[in-house]
Design an enzyme around this catalytic site. Sequence first.
Site, PDB file in Angstrom:
ATOM      1  N   HIS A  75      78.491 110.314  -4.640  1.00  0.00           N
ATOM      2  CA  HIS A  75      79.746 111.086  -4.692  1.00  0.00           C
ATOM      3  C   HIS A  75      80.785 110.263  -5.470  1.00  0.00           C
ATOM      4  CE1 HIS A  75      82.621 114.066  -3.646  1.00  0.00           C
ATOM      5  NE2 HIS A  75      82.919 113.702  -2.413  1.00  0.00           N
ATOM      6  N   ARG A  97      86.205 118.764 -16.095  1.00  0.00           N
ATOM      7  CA  ARG A  97      86.994 117.562 -15.782  1.00  0.00           C
ATOM      8  C   ARG A  97      86.580 116.433 -16.731  1.00  0.00           C
ATOM      9  NH1 ARG A  97      85.547 116.847  -9.594  1.00  0.00           N
ATOM     10  NH2 ARG A  97      83.478 117.084 -10.544  1.00  0.00           N
ATOM     11  N   ASP A 151      82.771 111.802 -13.293  1.00  0.00           N
ATOM     12  CA  ASP A 151      82.719 110.345 -13.196  1.00  0.00           C
ATOM     13  C   ASP A 151      82.195 109.672 -14.456  1.00  0.00           C
ATOM     14  OD1 ASP A 151      83.651 110.229 -10.499  1.00  0.00           O
ATOM     15  OD2 ASP A 151      81.725 111.042  -9.897  1.00  0.00           O
ATOM     16  N   SER A 190      83.309 114.818   0.550  1.00  0.00           N
ATOM     17  CA  SER A 190      84.639 114.403   1.037  1.00  0.00           C
ATOM     18  C   SER A 190      85.437 115.588   1.567  1.00  0.00           C
ATOM     19  CB  SER A 190      85.425 113.682  -0.066  1.00  0.00           C
ATOM     20  OG  SER A 190      85.489 114.456  -1.238  1.00  0.00           O
ATOM     21  N   HIS A 216      74.857 117.440 -11.102  1.00  0.00           N
ATOM     22  CA  HIS A 216      75.794 117.968 -10.109  1.00  0.00           C
ATOM     23  C   HIS A 216      75.081 118.938  -9.187  1.00  0.00           C
ATOM     24  CE1 HIS A 216      79.418 119.716  -8.339  1.00  0.00           C
ATOM     25  NE2 HIS A 216      79.986 118.578  -8.698  1.00  0.00           N
TER      26      HIS A 216
HETATM   27  N1  AMX Z   1      69.755 110.902 -12.884  1.00  0.00           N
HETATM   28  C1  AMX Z   1      68.476 110.886 -12.440  1.00  0.00           C
HETATM   29  N2  AMX Z   1      67.966 111.809 -11.604  1.00  0.00           N
HETATM   30  C2  AMX Z   1      68.772 112.816 -11.251  1.00  0.00           C
HETATM   31  C3  AMX Z   1      70.102 112.929 -11.697  1.00  0.00           C
HETATM   32  C4  AMX Z   1      70.595 111.901 -12.532  1.00  0.00           C
HETATM   33  N3  AMX Z   1      71.855 111.881 -12.956  1.00  0.00           N
HETATM   34  N4  AMX Z   1      70.648 114.038 -11.154  1.00  0.00           N
HETATM   35  C5  AMX Z   1      69.691 114.603 -10.393  1.00  0.00           C
HETATM   36  N5  AMX Z   1      68.561 113.868 -10.440  1.00  0.00           N
HETATM   37  C6  AMX Z   1      67.324 114.076  -9.694  1.00  0.00           C
HETATM   38  C7  AMX Z   1      67.641 114.000  -8.206  1.00  0.00           C
HETATM   39  O1  AMX Z   1      67.724 112.639  -7.772  1.00  0.00           O
HETATM   40  C8  AMX Z   1      66.494 114.765  -7.607  1.00  0.00           C
HETATM   41  O2  AMX Z   1      65.376 113.929  -7.578  1.00  0.00           O
HETATM   42  P1  AMX Z   1      64.297 113.982  -6.372  1.00  0.00           P
HETATM   43  O3  AMX Z   1      63.729 115.367  -6.454  1.00  0.00           O
HETATM   44  O4  AMX Z   1      63.347 112.909  -6.703  1.00  0.00           O
HETATM   45  O5  AMX Z   1      65.076 113.765  -5.121  1.00  0.00           O
HETATM   46  C9  AMX Z   1      66.256 115.847  -8.638  1.00  0.00           C
HETATM   47  O6  AMX Z   1      66.838 115.380  -9.874  1.00  0.00           O
HETATM   48  C10 AMX Z   1      66.908 117.184  -8.289  1.00  0.00           C
HETATM   49  O7  AMX Z   1      68.272 116.973  -8.013  1.00  0.00           O
HETATM   50  P2  AMX Z   1      69.386 118.114  -8.299  1.00  0.00           P
HETATM   51  O8  AMX Z   1      69.040 119.280  -7.449  1.00  0.00           O
HETATM   52  O9  AMX Z   1      69.524 118.317  -9.758  1.00  0.00           O
HETATM   53  O10 AMX Z   1      70.712 117.383  -7.824  1.00  0.00           O
HETATM   54  P3  AMX Z   1      71.341 117.296  -6.350  1.00  0.00           P
HETATM   55  O11 AMX Z   1      72.121 118.533  -6.100  1.00  0.00           O
HETATM   56  O12 AMX Z   1      70.308 116.942  -5.346  1.00  0.00           O
HETATM   57  O13 AMX Z   1      72.286 116.029  -6.502  1.00  0.00           O
HETATM   58  C11 AMX Z   1      73.865 114.627  -7.598  1.00  0.00           C
HETATM   59  C12 AMX Z   1      73.465 116.069  -7.249  1.00  0.00           C
HETATM   60  C13 AMX Z   1      75.249 114.630  -8.196  1.00  0.00           C
HETATM   61  C14 AMX Z   1      73.852 113.786  -6.338  1.00  0.00           C
HETATM   62  C15 AMX Z   1      72.818 114.065  -8.628  1.00  0.00           C
HETATM   63  O14 AMX Z   1      72.887 114.814  -9.815  1.00  0.00           O
HETATM   64  C16 AMX Z   1      73.024 112.599  -8.921  1.00  0.00           C
HETATM   65  O15 AMX Z   1      72.507 111.749  -8.189  1.00  0.00           O
HETATM   66  N6  AMX Z   1      73.807 112.253 -10.013  1.00  0.00           N
HETATM   67  C17 AMX Z   1      74.129 110.870 -10.307  1.00  0.00           C
HETATM   68  C18 AMX Z   1      75.251 110.378  -9.401  1.00  0.00           C
HETATM   69  C19 AMX Z   1      76.592 111.025  -9.750  1.00  0.00           C
HETATM   70  O16 AMX Z   1      76.979 111.074 -10.898  1.00  0.00           O
HETATM   71  N7  AMX Z   1      77.310 111.482  -8.719  1.00  0.00           N
HETATM   72  C20 AMX Z   1      78.656 112.031  -8.889  1.00  0.00           C
HETATM   73  C21 AMX Z   1      78.708 113.544  -8.701  1.00  0.00           C
HETATM   74  C22 AMX Z   1      80.111 114.051  -8.834  1.00  0.00           C
HETATM   75  C23 AMX Z   1      80.960 113.561  -7.704  1.00  0.00           C
HETATM   76  O17 AMX Z   1      80.735 113.902  -6.555  1.00  0.00           O
HETATM   77  N8  AMX Z   1      81.912 112.732  -7.956  1.00  0.00           N
END
Ligand code: AMX
Length: 435
Positions: free
Chosen positions: A272, A327, A373, A242, A318
């Site tokens: 996000h 947070r 979140d 964002s 994250h």
């Molecule tokens: N549950 C399951 N798998 C997860 C995970 C979770 N909470 N967090 C990361 N992973 C997985 C990823 O999907 C990725 O899998 P892949 O290799 O098969 O694609 C692997 O672990 C490596 O990811 P990463 O490098 O640790 O994370 P990222 O930087 O690519 O993504 C984020 C970060 C937040 C998108 C991810 O942790 C996620 O999807 N979390 C759940 C959704 C969430 O809570 N989002 C809110 C974030 C905060 C915000 O912006 N408000």
Amino acid sequence: QQTLKERLAELIPQELEQVKAVRAEHGKKSFGPVLVDQLYGGMRGLPALIWDGSVLDADEGIRFRGKTITECQELLPKAPGGSEPLPEGLFWLLVTGEIPTQEQVDALSKDWAARAAIPEFVEELLDRCPPTLHPMSQFSLAVTALNHDSTFAKAYSQGISKKEYWGPVFEDCMDLIAKLPNIAGRIYRNVYGQGKVPAIDATKDYSWNLANVLGFAEKSDFVELLRLYITIHSDHEGGNVSAHTGKLVGSALSDPFLAFGASLNGLAGPLHGLANQEVLLWLRKMQSKIGVDASDETVKEYVWSTLKGGQVVPGYGHAVLRKTDPRYSAQREFALKHLPEDPLFKLVGQVYNIVPGVLLEAGKAKNPWPNVDAHSGVLLTYYGLDQMNFYTVLFGVSRAFGVAAQLIWDRALGAPLERPKSYSTAHIKKMFDGK
Ligand code: AMX
């Protein structure tokens, strides 16, 4: 007493000098190599942007202009009888790097109340949206439509000098923030059938008014929650979807309404801002599947079944953070103070004890700890705001503070159009394999 705009007018020439000096001294220094993996990997860790309002440390979490959340809670002015910071003060801090006085914060509350009305056609636009249209889509539509009255767009079309951009952008940013409660309130009441939006009260602060348009102002703890909520959701440095989107679109000299409308569309994604809605849905689904008082073992199995189903555990992980999000902790502190016995809060605590272990064992997520979140929905639900698909709208209201502060500075410092270089896979192969 100085207004925010007067203080900014003093700070801008100093900052221009500072940026000039930094560029002269360090402009040709390297941050390190750029790896091909980073091009394919969502640019993780690639230093690419200037963002002054906040910087995120992987272990410690966010600092707003160098101040932690706890320091902001201590230092920023409060409402009478309140103990959480007023977001008006946080905005002042984000923009100037300085802690405002109580009078300056009160003046901002009044200024925003005076700017809060939204044009009739935007009200009609919202009233015509089907209640099945996601609140975030409605929010983005309305914010984009505010560009109809943009001071900056008008000044630009009349040939304003580049040096003067920040003035009308400042006015638009103030209008943008000021109008968000009326937009959010109208969406909430339209979608959930809660009657007419009450008028903004110029004697009250921003968060009280936001609570009031939603119909919750009588619950003073909820108003306090909103003050904390807006403060902690306001800004999370510049690379998140964002924030970066707002900066990128703003760099085309699209006005702040167009720029922030774009930010909202990014915030509406489940990886996000939509994650706060997803967390609650996930918790509810879990409860319906395994019951309300499930054992740790059963919860653990449920977490595994989520992962095995190819889904993420919302609220965990994250892109930058590698520890529990402060947070999250700030909201947990609030819950311990105001709703320690709430069953859903207890469930969030139970999940916190289980999910990180499972994610570590699964071995993929770089950060197994909870983000912001994982907690917000529980607090809102406790006070009766249980319409989960509205939650990201509140995140959006908050995020406007951080994006607006940077848009003002970007135009004040003459930030150029963003235009990074992209490559095709074929080109990369040719570059490194020679074929
Ligand atoms: N549950 C399951 N798998 C997860 C995970 C979770 N909470 N967090 C990361 N992973 C997985 C990823 O999907 C990725 O899998 P892949 O290799 O098969 O694609 C692997 O672990 C490596 O990811 P990463 O490098 O640790 O994370 P990222 O930087 O690519 O993504 C984020 C970060 C937040 C998108 C991810 O942790 C996620 O999807 N979390 C759940 C959704 C969430 O809570 N989002 C809110 C974030 C905060 C915000 O912006 N408000």
